[in-house]
Structures are given as C-alpha cells and as structure tokens.
Write a protein that holds these residues in place. Structure first.
Motif, mmCIF file in Angstrom:
data_model
loop_
_atom_site.group_PDB
_atom_site.id
_atom_site.type_symbol
_atom_site.label_atom_id
_atom_site.label_comp_id
_atom_site.label_asym_id
_atom_site.label_seq_id
_atom_site.Cartn_x
_atom_site.Cartn_y
_atom_site.Cartn_z
ATOM 1 N N LEU A 12 8.412 -16.528 6.753
ATOM 2 C CA LEU A 12 7.199 -15.722 6.881
ATOM 3 C C LEU A 12 6.407 -16.135 8.112
ATOM 4 O O LEU A 12 5.815 -15.306 8.802
ATOM 5 C CB LEU A 12 6.346 -15.858 5.616
ATOM 6 C CG LEU A 12 5.106 -14.966 5.535
ATOM 7 C CD1 LEU A 12 5.499 -13.498 5.524
ATOM 8 C CD2 LEU A 12 4.288 -15.307 4.290
ATOM 9 N N ALA A 13 6.411 -17.437 8.415
ATOM 10 C CA ALA A 13 5.682 -17.932 9.584
ATOM 11 C C ALA A 13 6.249 -17.385 10.888
ATOM 12 O O ALA A 13 5.542 -17.304 11.891
ATOM 13 C CB ALA A 13 5.705 -19.456 9.605
ATOM 14 N N ILE B 142 9.611 -6.820 5.125
ATOM 15 C CA ILE B 142 9.384 -7.723 4.002
ATOM 16 C C ILE B 142 9.856 -7.031 2.736
ATOM 17 O O ILE B 142 9.475 -5.898 2.445
ATOM 18 C CB ILE B 142 7.910 -8.129 3.874
ATOM 19 C CG1 ILE B 142 7.524 -9.027 5.056
ATOM 20 C CG2 ILE B 142 7.663 -8.850 2.553
ATOM 21 C CD1 ILE B 142 6.105 -9.569 5.004
ATOM 22 N N GLN B 143 10.733 -7.722 2.030
ATOM 23 C CA GLN B 143 11.328 -7.205 0.791
ATOM 24 C C GLN B 143 10.922 -8.096 -0.376
ATOM 25 O O GLN B 143 11.190 -9.301 -0.365
ATOM 26 C CB GLN B 143 12.857 -7.182 0.918
ATOM 27 C CG GLN B 143 13.595 -6.742 -0.321
ATOM 28 C CD GLN B 143 13.410 -5.258 -0.577
ATOM 29 O OE1 GLN B 143 13.805 -4.429 0.239
ATOM 30 N NE2 GLN B 143 12.805 -4.912 -1.711
ATOM 31 N N THR C 68 -1.389 -9.267 3.224
ATOM 32 C CA THR C 68 -0.589 -10.480 3.070
ATOM 33 C C THR C 68 0.326 -10.274 1.877
ATOM 34 O O THR C 68 -0.038 -9.575 0.917
ATOM 35 C CB THR C 68 -1.466 -11.725 2.827
ATOM 36 O OG1 THR C 68 -2.343 -11.473 1.719
ATOM 37 C CG2 THR C 68 -2.269 -12.071 4.059
ATOM 38 N N PRO C 69 1.514 -10.847 1.889
ATOM 39 C CA PRO C 69 2.423 -10.675 0.753
ATOM 40 C C PRO C 69 1.785 -11.185 -0.535
ATOM 41 O O PRO C 69 1.221 -12.274 -0.572
ATOM 42 C CB PRO C 69 3.649 -11.512 1.135
ATOM 43 C CG PRO C 69 3.583 -11.623 2.626
ATOM 44 C CD PRO C 69 2.132 -11.663 2.961
ATOM 45 N N ALA C 70 1.874 -10.396 -1.584
ATOM 46 C CA ALA C 70 1.369 -10.797 -2.900
ATOM 47 C C ALA C 70 2.352 -10.306 -3.952
ATOM 48 O O ALA C 70 2.040 -9.412 -4.738
ATOM 49 C CB ALA C 70 -0.025 -10.216 -3.141
ATOM 50 N N PRO C 71 3.574 -10.878 -3.942
ATOM 51 C CA PRO C 71 4.579 -10.401 -4.895
ATOM 52 C C PRO C 71 4.153 -10.687 -6.327
ATOM 53 O O PRO C 71 3.460 -11.672 -6.593
ATOM 54 C CB PRO C 71 5.834 -11.200 -4.509
ATOM 55 C CG PRO C 71 5.324 -12.394 -3.769
ATOM 56 C CD PRO C 71 4.074 -11.972 -3.081
ATOM 57 N N GLY D 5 7.272 -13.930 -10.618
ATOM 58 C CA GLY D 5 8.722 -13.870 -10.739
ATOM 59 C C GLY D 5 9.407 -13.263 -9.530
ATOM 60 O O GLY D 5 10.637 -13.154 -9.507
ATOM 61 N N PHE D 6 8.625 -12.878 -8.511
ATOM 62 C CA PHE D 6 9.183 -12.280 -7.298
ATOM 63 C C PHE D 6 8.892 -13.181 -6.099
ATOM 64 O O PHE D 6 8.008 -14.030 -6.151
ATOM 65 C CB PHE D 6 8.584 -10.898 -7.049
ATOM 66 C CG PHE D 6 9.078 -9.829 -7.981
ATOM 67 C CD1 PHE D 6 9.979 -8.874 -7.565
ATOM 68 C CD2 PHE D 6 8.627 -9.781 -9.300
ATOM 69 C CE1 PHE D 6 10.438 -7.900 -8.439
ATOM 70 C CE2 PHE D 6 9.077 -8.815 -10.177
ATOM 71 C CZ PHE D 6 9.988 -7.871 -9.742
ATOM 72 N N GLN D 7 9.628 -12.967 -5.023
ATOM 73 C CA GLN D 7 9.386 -13.662 -3.763
ATOM 74 C C GLN D 7 9.467 -12.675 -2.623
ATOM 75 O O GLN D 7 10.097 -11.617 -2.738
ATOM 76 C CB GLN D 7 10.391 -14.803 -3.560
ATOM 77 C CG GLN D 7 11.836 -14.348 -3.435
ATOM 78 C CD GLN D 7 12.800 -15.513 -3.340
ATOM 79 O OE1 GLN D 7 12.391 -16.662 -3.277
ATOM 80 N NE2 GLN D 7 14.097 -15.223 -3.335
ATOM 81 N N ALA D 8 8.794 -13.009 -1.513
ATOM 82 C CA ALA D 8 8.792 -12.146 -0.337
ATOM 83 C C ALA D 8 9.839 -12.655 0.650
ATOM 84 O O ALA D 8 9.733 -13.766 1.145
ATOM 85 C CB ALA D 8 7.410 -12.139 0.308
#
Length: 209
Positions: free
Chosen positions: A136-137, A145-146, A195-198, A201-204
């Motif tokens: 991500l950095a 982004i998935q 910003t990613p906020a899955p 139980g999920f990841q970006a």
C-alpha cells in the motif's frame, strides 16, 4: 398442631407449583434491532455473486507474495485509463455476473482502454494474473485495490470490492474511482479523500498492471 414431615413436604411442593403456574403464560417478546447490521460501510460495495466459502483455507501463493520493491513500472497508459474512468463518473451500468456496472468489470474496462493486459481468470486472485502485487505504501495512480476475503481469497463474497487509484496524496489518502457503490447501483463514483477500509475478515491488495 404438629404437622408431619411428609405433609409439610407435600404442602411445600404444592405452593411452589402454584407460584410457577401463576406466572403470565405469555411473556413480552424481546426486541431485537438489526438496523445496524443492514447498513454496509460507505467505502465498500459488494459483488452480486456469492460463491460461499467452498475454497476456505486453500493456500493461495500469490496472495502471500508481496512485492516490496520501491517502484515497478506500469505496463500501460495510465493517463488514458484514468481519463476514461473520469469520463464515466456519474453514469451507471447494469450489474450482475460479468455485467459492465460491476466494480471489477469497470476497472478492467478502464485499464484496457490504456492498453493494459488485464486478461486474468474469474476470481479475485486469478483475475490479476500478469499483474504485480505491491505494498500500500508503494501504491501509485493506475494501481487497483482489491478487497479480498482472507479465509477464501478466491471467493466472490459480500465485501469484495475493486477501485482504481487516480491520485496519491501526501496525507496518505487517495483519490479513487469505483463502480457499483452502493451495491447494485452500477454507479461510477469518485472519492477524493479515500483510504482502504475493508470489512472485518478482508484485506486490501494492491495490484499493478
């Protein structure tokens, strides 16, 4: 008058039985509020196909392999892809399996417009065959982004979502363009402070073509 032990026991049982029998036959039903559970986070939108967790626990080597290099060049015209995505903001398309309004189908359309070789398989991991996974950095405009379901990354479960990064900001936020948020709308939208906020139980995962 003296009362025998047996008579006293019988009297005690009878009084207890009467006490329970005297309670109301129907108690008030507990009130449960599911309104919070029905609201999805605004930063997520679900795909329309749910294959369950039949593959839960399957080892996915590509999910665990993260490319930590400082820079990997894109293999397509990022500006052309972003230009198409920008032109679609505010429009909507049909949703459903492989329909153009789905988030991943829209991201594919934009990247292919720039000549990107996005021709992977049919799940949230094999779709990125030929792409490089970066941290991500290290994310840059043109990256995808998935959101992946950690227990079964290859499953299309509610919470899976795809967005295209169009800008990276100094404060760590992104400008992104996405489709089908809210889920089922097929709407293309833009978020300039994302910003990613899955979901839990999920990841970006960040992918670069």
């Amino acid at each position: 008058m003296r009362v025998s032990a047996k008579a006293f026991a019988v009297s005690l049982v009878a009084s207890v039985t009467f006490a329970f029998g005297a309670a109301p036959a129907v108690a008030d039903a507990p009130i449960e509020d599911f309104s919070v559970a029905s609201v999805q986070p605004v930063t997520t939108a679900s795909q329309t196909l749910d294959t369950g967790d039949a593959l839960a626990g399957a080892p996915i080597d590509s999910v665990l392999s993260i490319d930590d290099v400082a820079h990997v060049a894109h293999g397509y015209d990022v500006d052309a892809a972003i230009a198409l995505a920008e032109s679609e903001v505010g429009t909507s398309r049909p949703t459903g399996w492989s329909q153009p309004g789905e988030c991943i189908m829209s991201a594919q359309r934009w990247i292919r417009a720039g000549g990107g070789n996005w021709g992977g398989g049919g799940d949230p991991v094999s779709n990125y065959d030929g792409a490089t996974r970066v941290t991500l950095a290290a994310a840059e405009p043109g990256d995808v982004i998935q959101y992946e379901y950690v227990a079964s990354p290859t499953s299309w479960v509610t919470g899976v979502h795809t967005v295209l990064i169009t800008e990276v900001h100094d404060d760590g936020t992104f400008t992104i363009i996405e489709s089908n948020n809210p889920g089922g709308s097929g709407l293309v939208g833009k978020n300039e402070s994302w910003t990613p906020a899955p979901p839990a139980g999920f990841q970006a995962a960040v992918w670069r073509f």
